[in-house]
Design a protein around this motif. Structure first.
Motif, PDB file in Angstrom:
ATOM      1  N   ASP A   1       0.826  -1.203   0.000  1.00 47.77           N
ATOM      2  CA  ASP A   1       0.000   0.000   0.000  1.00 47.77           C
ATOM      3  C   ASP A   1       0.865   1.259   0.000  1.00 47.77           C
ATOM      4  O   ASP A   1       0.535   2.248  -0.663  1.00 47.77           O
ATOM      5  CB  ASP A   1      -0.925   0.015   1.217  1.00 47.77           C
ATOM      6  CG  ASP A   1      -2.020  -1.041   1.137  1.00 47.77           C
ATOM      7  OD1 ASP A   1      -2.199  -1.626   0.046  1.00 47.77           O
ATOM      8  OD2 ASP A   1      -2.690  -1.289   2.156  1.00 47.77           O
TER       9      ASP A   1
ATOM     10  N   PHE B   1       0.932   4.125  -2.849  1.00 55.32           N
ATOM     11  CA  PHE B   1       0.719   5.531  -2.516  1.00 55.32           C
ATOM     12  C   PHE B   1       1.861   6.402  -3.042  1.00 55.32           C
ATOM     13  O   PHE B   1       1.623   7.467  -3.614  1.00 55.32           O
ATOM     14  CB  PHE B   1       0.601   5.684  -0.996  1.00 55.32           C
ATOM     15  CG  PHE B   1       0.315   7.084  -0.535  1.00 55.32           C
ATOM     16  CD1 PHE B   1      -0.991   7.518  -0.395  1.00 55.32           C
ATOM     17  CD2 PHE B   1       1.343   7.965  -0.241  1.00 55.32           C
ATOM     18  CE1 PHE B   1      -1.273   8.815   0.034  1.00 55.32           C
ATOM     19  CE2 PHE B   1       1.080   9.256   0.180  1.00 55.32           C
ATOM     20  CZ  PHE B   1      -0.226   9.684   0.322  1.00 55.32           C
TER      21      PHE B   1
ATOM     22  N   CYS C   1       3.125   9.876   4.370  1.00 55.36           N
ATOM     23  CA  CYS C   1       2.497   8.768   3.624  1.00 55.36           C
ATOM     24  C   CYS C   1       1.688   7.869   4.550  1.00 55.36           C
ATOM     25  O   CYS C   1       0.532   7.528   4.253  1.00 55.36           O
ATOM     26  CB  CYS C   1       3.568   7.946   2.907  1.00 55.36           C
ATOM     27  SG  CYS C   1       4.458   8.830   1.598  1.00 55.36           S
TER      28      CYS C   1
ATOM     29  N   ILE D   1      -2.385   7.326   4.430  1.00 54.54           N
ATOM     30  CA  ILE D   1      -2.939   5.988   4.154  1.00 54.54           C
ATOM     31  C   ILE D   1      -3.866   5.553   5.286  1.00 54.54           C
ATOM     32  O   ILE D   1      -4.964   5.045   5.048  1.00 54.54           O
ATOM     33  CB  ILE D   1      -1.801   4.975   3.947  1.00 54.54           C
ATOM     34  CG1 ILE D   1      -1.003   5.308   2.688  1.00 54.54           C
ATOM     35  CG2 ILE D   1      -2.358   3.553   3.850  1.00 54.54           C
ATOM     36  CD1 ILE D   1       0.251   4.481   2.505  1.00 54.54           C
TER      37      ILE D   1
ATOM     38  N   LEU E   1      -5.751   5.762  -2.814  1.00 53.36           N
ATOM     39  CA  LEU E   1      -4.288   5.703  -2.729  1.00 53.36           C
ATOM     40  C   LEU E   1      -3.658   6.435  -3.910  1.00 53.36           C
ATOM     41  O   LEU E   1      -2.713   7.219  -3.738  1.00 53.36           O
ATOM     42  CB  LEU E   1      -3.807   4.246  -2.710  1.00 53.36           C
ATOM     43  CG  LEU E   1      -3.968   3.448  -1.418  1.00 53.36           C
ATOM     44  CD1 LEU E   1      -3.496   2.021  -1.628  1.00 53.36           C
ATOM     45  CD2 LEU E   1      -3.193   4.096  -0.274  1.00 53.36           C
TER      46      LEU E   1
ATOM     47  N   GLY F   1      -1.818  10.059  -3.268  1.00 57.31           N
ATOM     48  CA  GLY F   1      -0.380   9.842  -3.305  1.00 57.31           C
ATOM     49  C   GLY F   1       0.273  10.364  -4.568  1.00 57.31           C
ATOM     50  O   GLY F   1      -0.260  11.219  -5.282  1.00 57.31           O
TER      51      GLY F   1
END
Length: 248
Positions: free
Chosen positions: A47, A51, A186, A190, A205, A209
């Motif tokens: 993940d 991102f 980050c 998330i 995401l 991101g």
């Protein structure tokens, strides 16, 4: 199932001490092991990579190392360019990573430092040029005026040195801390995602991101133009003083 061995030939479970399957006699080889997903500060590494986007190959290993060791990883790009070229690389880097609060904070501080530096240097240059132009009036004039200009020069130089020291200290601090700041950014973004489905989660995401280049490029152009205009203004003041002294 803890401590038991799976026979890959017939699928029967065997006690942990068995070397051969009790059902078919096949050797019990090393058991397949599915490693748990790797995480960074409680977030799946996949993940984080999604991102970060196209720079994930650079930053995800850095994040993983910092998360594991607890130590900062210096960003040499920000540090070297900030020290050798311009400290404004720091806010531009933050803006590129969508870290707007850190970007505006560092940009505002650096812009204020530049404005104060120009404000200090302009009267100092004016007085020094006037002193040079007035030297024709005689040595007594030069000695009298140089005392005042000398004191002003010391104060101005001290202020300029202090401002430069603040700029360099900010670059060094950000060069050391910016990777961790980016990791925390980050992870925070998330963990703050609220989605009702996997598709929505991955869409967010991608939306939140990645990198954003438009803002920092725009600010770079504005900064360069502002520096050119400021330099032009200083030169205009210098020339006006010189020509004024020549006219006298």
């Amino acid at each position: 199932m803890n401590g038991e061995k799976l026979c890959l030939n017939c699928g029967v479970m065997n006690d942990s001490e068995y070397l051969f399957c009790k059902q078919c006699g096949a050797p019990l080889t090393a058991q397949p092991y599915a490693a748990p997903p790797r995480t960074i500060e409680g977030v799946a590494e996949s993940d984080v990579a999604e991102f970060v986007g196209r720079k994930s190959g650079t930053y995800v290993p850095i994040f993983a190392e910092m998360s594991l060791t607890g130590k900062n990883k210096v960003n040499l790009l920000v540090l070297l360019i900030g020290l050798l070229v311009s400290p404004f690389i720091v806010p531009f880097w933050f803006f590129q990573k969508r870290m707007n609060k850190a970007g505006w904070l560092t940009f505002g501080i650096l812009a204020a430092i530049q404005i104060i530096s120009f404000a200090v240097s302009i009267p100092l240059m004016q007085n020094m040029l006037q002193l040079a132009a007035g030297s024709a009036a005689g040595m007594d004039y030069v000695l009298a005026e140089s005392m005042g200009v000398g004191g002003l020069s010391i104060i101005g130089s001290g202020i300029s040195f202090l401002l430069e020291a603040i700029s360099f200290a900010m670059v060094i601090y950000c060069g050391i801390k910016c990777n961790r700041m980016y990791m925390n950014h980050c992870i925070g973004k998330i963990k703050g995602i609220s989605a009702s489905s996997a598709e929505e989660y991955h869409a967010k995401l991608a939306e939140l991101g990645g990198e954003r280049n438009a803002l920092w490029i725009t600010l770079l152009v504005i900064t360069v133009i502002a520096l050119i205009l400021a330099t032009t203004a200083v030169m205009a003041i210098v020339l006006s003083v010189v020509f004024g002294a020549m006219a006298v």
